[in-house]
Design an enzyme around this catalytic site. Structure first.
Site, mmCIF file in Angstrom:
data_model
loop_
_atom_site.group_PDB
_atom_site.id
_atom_site.type_symbol
_atom_site.label_atom_id
_atom_site.label_comp_id
_atom_site.label_asym_id
_atom_site.label_seq_id
_atom_site.Cartn_x
_atom_site.Cartn_y
_atom_site.Cartn_z
ATOM 1 N N LYS A 268 5.375 -22.452 -16.452
ATOM 2 C CA LYS A 268 5.965 -22.891 -17.721
ATOM 3 C C LYS A 268 4.871 -23.132 -18.753
ATOM 4 O O LYS A 268 3.981 -23.960 -18.535
ATOM 5 C CB LYS A 268 6.743 -24.197 -17.464
ATOM 6 C CG LYS A 268 7.960 -24.359 -18.327
ATOM 7 C CD LYS A 268 8.820 -25.475 -17.778
ATOM 8 C CE LYS A 268 9.541 -26.228 -18.845
ATOM 9 N NZ LYS A 268 10.178 -27.436 -18.306
ATOM 10 N N ARG B 275 17.877 -42.525 -18.247
ATOM 11 C CA ARG B 275 18.357 -42.643 -19.625
ATOM 12 C C ARG B 275 19.866 -42.815 -19.684
ATOM 13 O O ARG B 275 20.384 -43.584 -20.468
ATOM 14 C CB ARG B 275 17.973 -41.393 -20.432
ATOM 15 C CG ARG B 275 16.507 -41.330 -20.763
ATOM 16 C CD ARG B 275 16.132 -39.990 -21.296
ATOM 17 N NE ARG B 275 16.307 -38.972 -20.278
ATOM 18 C CZ ARG B 275 15.815 -37.746 -20.331
ATOM 19 N NH1 ARG B 275 15.137 -37.374 -21.381
ATOM 20 N NH2 ARG B 275 16.006 -36.897 -19.364
ATOM 21 N N SER C 44 11.262 -35.102 -24.456
ATOM 22 C CA SER C 44 10.165 -34.356 -25.082
ATOM 23 C C SER C 44 10.681 -33.050 -25.662
ATOM 24 O O SER C 44 10.281 -32.641 -26.759
ATOM 25 C CB SER C 44 9.067 -34.052 -24.057
ATOM 26 O OG SER C 44 8.529 -35.229 -23.544
ATOM 27 N N HIS D 292 8.797 -42.560 -22.601
ATOM 28 C CA HIS D 292 7.869 -42.591 -21.464
ATOM 29 C C HIS D 292 7.022 -43.871 -21.505
ATOM 30 O O HIS D 292 6.827 -44.538 -20.487
ATOM 31 C CB HIS D 292 6.885 -41.410 -21.529
ATOM 32 C CG HIS D 292 7.496 -40.058 -21.323
ATOM 33 N ND1 HIS D 292 7.326 -39.030 -22.210
ATOM 34 C CD2 HIS D 292 8.248 -39.555 -20.311
ATOM 35 C CE1 HIS D 292 7.944 -37.947 -21.763
ATOM 36 N NE2 HIS D 292 8.525 -38.244 -20.614
HETATM 37 O O1 PNS Z 1 9.348 -34.958 -17.028
HETATM 38 P P1 PNS Z 1 10.111 -34.142 -16.032
HETATM 39 O O2 PNS Z 1 9.879 -32.669 -16.262
HETATM 40 O O3 PNS Z 1 11.586 -34.492 -15.993
HETATM 41 O O4 PNS Z 1 9.524 -34.517 -14.576
HETATM 42 C C1 PNS Z 1 9.983 -33.896 -13.402
HETATM 43 C C2 PNS Z 1 8.968 -34.136 -12.267
HETATM 44 C C3 PNS Z 1 7.598 -33.627 -12.701
HETATM 45 C C4 PNS Z 1 8.863 -35.612 -11.965
HETATM 46 C C5 PNS Z 1 9.444 -33.357 -10.999
HETATM 47 O O5 PNS Z 1 9.712 -32.034 -11.347
HETATM 48 C C6 PNS Z 1 8.404 -33.399 -9.880
HETATM 49 O O6 PNS Z 1 8.287 -34.394 -9.188
HETATM 50 N N1 PNS Z 1 7.614 -32.300 -9.754
HETATM 51 C C7 PNS Z 1 6.551 -32.198 -8.794
HETATM 52 C C8 PNS Z 1 6.872 -31.141 -7.716
HETATM 53 C C9 PNS Z 1 7.783 -31.724 -6.635
HETATM 54 O O7 PNS Z 1 7.422 -32.645 -5.935
HETATM 55 N N2 PNS Z 1 8.992 -31.154 -6.569
HETATM 56 C C10 PNS Z 1 10.004 -31.591 -5.617
HETATM 57 C C11 PNS Z 1 10.874 -32.691 -6.204
HETATM 58 S S1 PNS Z 1 12.033 -33.300 -5.040
#
Ligand code: PNS
Length: 161
Positions: A41, A90, A127, A17
């Site tokens: 979660k 990644r 993570s 990150h």
């Molecule tokens: O670190 P992660 O868990 O892979 O991150 C995923 C994240 C937080 C970037 C994604 O789940 C997100 O944008 N969540 C916010 C809610 C949202 O906008 N959801 C619709 C995505 S199209």
């Protein structure tokens, strides 16, 4: 001011990150690191703890703002007039889901997503894997900022009590 968002769960922030945030911080005047709040979660660290770890490990960059957000990421961007989301890629396996999210987000509000290829050093890093390996006694000290590693080791010990 050119601004972008680096979103994620950051439970906790890893060197992978940090690599993406550092590179984004060179491209933009301000980078908003957005910690997505997921009430369904239970994580290893609370949202407040995640934010504190990000703030402490990015303080040297000088142009990082860290905030929590529950709800759609595009709403965060729209409320602040931020036109771009930066994501690290990644491996090819990340691409399908990241493309879906990027297209959905663009369709919702027109926000752009820019992909930064993760450094090969961290291409296997997540993570959740770090937490699993550390919980089972593996050494992950080279994959996390020193402070984060110390807090993770403490948290795992607390949970064993
Ligand atoms: O670190 P992660 O868990 O892979 O991150 C995923 C994240 C937080 C970037 C994604 O789940 C997100 O944008 N969540 C916010 C809610 C949202 O906008 N959801 C619709 C995505 S199209």
């Amino acid at each position: 001011m050119r601004r972008a968002v680096c979103p994620g769960s950051f439970d906790p922030i890893t060197n992978g990150h940090l690599d993406i945030i550092e590179r984004a911080s060179k491209l933009y005047d301000v980078v908003h690191v957005v910690v997505a709040v997921n009430h369904n979660k239970q994580g290893m660290f609370s949202t407040e703890e995640r934010i504190a770890l990000i703030e402490e490990t990015t303080a040297h960059l000088g142009n990082i703002e860290v905030e929590p957000h529950s709800g759609l990421l595009v709403d965060y961007c729209k409320q602040r007039g931020i036109p771009a989301i930066i994501k690290g890629l990644r491996a090819v396996s990340d691409f399908d889901y990241e493309l879906q999210m990027a297209q959905m987000n663009h369709g919702l509000t027109g926000v752009e997503t820019l992909f930064v290829p993760t450094s090969p050093t961290y291409s296997f890093l997540s993570s959740s894997l770090v937490k699993e390996v550390a919980t089972l006694g593996g050494d992950v000290s080279h994959l996390l900022p020193g402070l984060v590693h110390r807090r993770l080791v403490e948290r795992i010990a607390e949970r064993r009590k």
